[in-house]
Each structure stands twice: as structure tokens, then as C-alpha cells.
Design an enzyme around this catalytic site. Structure first.
Site, PDB file in Angstrom:
ATOM      1  N   ASP A  97       0.862  -1.176   0.000  1.00 40.61           N
ATOM      2  CA  ASP A  97       0.000   0.000   0.000  1.00 40.61           C
ATOM      3  C   ASP A  97       0.903   1.232   0.000  1.00 40.61           C
ATOM      4  OD1 ASP A  97      -1.766  -2.139   0.681  1.00 40.61           O
ATOM      5  OD2 ASP A  97      -3.113  -0.745   1.699  1.00 40.61           O
ATOM      6  N   LYS A 160      -7.018   3.457  -3.471  1.00 36.41           N
ATOM      7  CA  LYS A 160      -7.446   3.437  -2.069  1.00 36.41           C
ATOM      8  C   LYS A 160      -7.696   4.864  -1.599  1.00 36.41           C
ATOM      9  CE  LYS A 160      -5.338   2.226   2.426  1.00 36.41           C
ATOM     10  NZ  LYS A 160      -4.175   1.546   3.058  1.00 36.41           N
ATOM     11  N   LYS A 196     -10.260   0.223  -2.639  1.00 40.99           N
ATOM     12  CA  LYS A 196     -10.161   0.010  -1.196  1.00 40.99           C
ATOM     13  C   LYS A 196     -10.592   1.270  -0.464  1.00 40.99           C
ATOM     14  CE  LYS A 196      -6.930  -1.100   2.566  1.00 40.99           C
ATOM     15  NZ  LYS A 196      -5.570  -1.585   2.910  1.00 40.99           N
TER      16      LYS A 196
END
Length: 244
Positions: A97, A160, A196
Site C-alpha cells: 500500500d 485506495k 479500497k
């Protein structure tokens, strides 16, 4: 509450511990507790704890995700960000991430933003890359859309919402812009990436709202852990208690 959707969302959770007080014993305990709850998608930790999580979660079916690239602000030279990704992958991370360079985005340096994502993706060595836009620092839907587009063009496997480390985390408004950008990518480039939601999502009702929006924009089949994730800390236990 739609219990079937709640079960699917539970399997899409990235159970997360990203605290300044994290240590080996805490991460071990956190991973064991996660396994007791059931099959979430991943446990997300800092790079230094990847090997710990990997050892505890071995053969559990739960992946190990690591933040990398100068999380949460991204303010390091790209070569150092890449080295952090390589370190996390070398320790056994299944997923990375990373944080988008919002400063470069706000300065109009689109090529820098896109190229950094590409370099980070290459450093992932085939592993999954989630790109955090930090939408709370992007003051308009237009900028959120641009950030989404550049991340996708750069090679993101997921986009995300947030790090969870600033005042404004995930919002449904930002999520809608991002999901529509993914839908456009499917139509135009035949490329579907994951989504996400993360940052302040603490109740089952909030989590299911993101799933419902994703279903509406991208279809029922999108709600699986290959394309949909929820970043969670407090949420995981609360959702589990409803399902048991």
C-alpha cells in the site's frame, strides 16, 4: 442488515495495525487474533513487521500487506521509496500500500505522479500494488478523479481512499468519484482495478455502504477480495460480532 453482504465484506477486510507503539509482540498477537476471527483478506503492517506477520499467518490463507513509500506522507525521494518497497517484498509482503505524491499532483506534475506509481509497481515484482490517494487532501472531485486516473495509468492494482492518518479519511463522495473512474477505465481501456475504502470506517453500516456503492457502479460480482477491500482496525471485531 444484509448478512450475506456483510459476510462478503468481512472476507474483504485488510485488518490493519499501523501505530507508533507497534512492536513484535503486538503484531504477533494481532495476527493470531485475526486468524481466530476468520478469513479476512489481509493483515496490513509496517515493513519492519512483515516477516513477523508472514510467520504467524503462514498457511492461514490471509495475505500480508505492507505500507511503503514513506507512509503516510510520501515525502521521500523516489529511489528511497522504491527501496522501501523492495525491502517489504523481500521480507515476504504479498501486497504493498503506497501513498500517491499529492504535492506533485497539486503542482500539476502529472508525469511525476504517474511515473512514481510505475516505478513502485515494478519494485513490487508482480505483487499487488494499492495506491492511496489521500482524498482528504484533494480539495475537489476533479483532483480526486485525476489522482485516480494517474494511479491507474501508472499500474495500480487498487486505488485506495486514505491512510487513516489525517483528519478526513474515507468518504462516500470521494469513493463515488473513484469507483466511477474505475468504471470508465473498464469501458475505455478494458482495465478493471480494485477499490479500497480506508480511513475511519469503524461500523458495519459504514462498511456496507461502500460495498453497496461499489455494487451499484461496478456490479454484484465486484464485491470479492480480488477487487474490493475495506481497511479496518475497530471494524473487524464489530463486524465479526454481528456474523456470529
Amino acid at each position: 442488515m444484509d448478512k450475506e453482504l456483510a459476510r462478503r465484506v468481512f472476507s474483504c477486510i485488510d485488518n490493519t495495525t499501523l501505530n507508533g507503539t507497534d512492536n513484535k509482540a503486538h503484531v504477533e498477537s494481532f495476527c493470531r487474533h485475526t486468524m481466530e476471527l476468520g478469513r479476512v483478506a489481509a493483515v496490513c503492517v509496517y515493513p519492519r513487521f512483515v516477516s513477523v506477520a508472514k510467520r504467524v499467518l503462514d498457511n492461514s490463507g490471509i495475505m500480508v500487506a505492507s505500507v511503503a513509500g514513506a507512509f503516510p506522507h510520501g515525502q521521500l525521494p523516489i529511489n528511497l521509496k522504491v527501496e522501501e518497497v523492495k525491502y517489504a517484498i523481500g521480507e515476504g509482503a504479498d501486497e504493498i500500500d503506497m501513498v500517491l505524491s499529492r504535492g506533485a499532483l497539486l503542482a500539476g506534475e502529472d508525469n511525476v505522479v504517474r511515473d512514481e506509481v510505475t516505478m513502485m509497481k515494478e519494485a513490487c515484482q508482480g505483487k499487488t500494488l494499492k495506491v492511496i490517494l489521500e482524498t482528504g487532501e484533494l480539495p475537489s472531485p476533479t483532483l480526486i478523479r485525476k489522482a485516480s486516473t494517474l494511479a491507474i495509468e501508472g499500474g495500480a492494482d487498487f486505488i485506495k481512499t486514505s491512510t487513516g492518518k489525517i483528519g478526513v479519511g474515507a468518504t462516500l463522495e470521494a469513493a463515488e468519484v473513484m469507483l466511477k473512474c474505475i468504471a470508465d477505465s473498464v469501458k475505455i481501456n478494458k482495465k478493471r482495478v480494485g477499490f479500497k475504502a480506508a480511513g475511519g470506517i469503524s461500523t458495519p453500516e459504514e462498511a456496507l455502504a461502500y460495498a453497496e456503492m461499489a455494487k451499484k457502479i461496478l456490479g454484484e460480482e465486484y464485491i470479492n477480495n480480488q477487487s474490493f477491500r475495506i481497511g479496518a482496525s475497530r471494524l473487524t471485531d464489530r463486524l465479526y460480532s454481528i456474523l456470529t
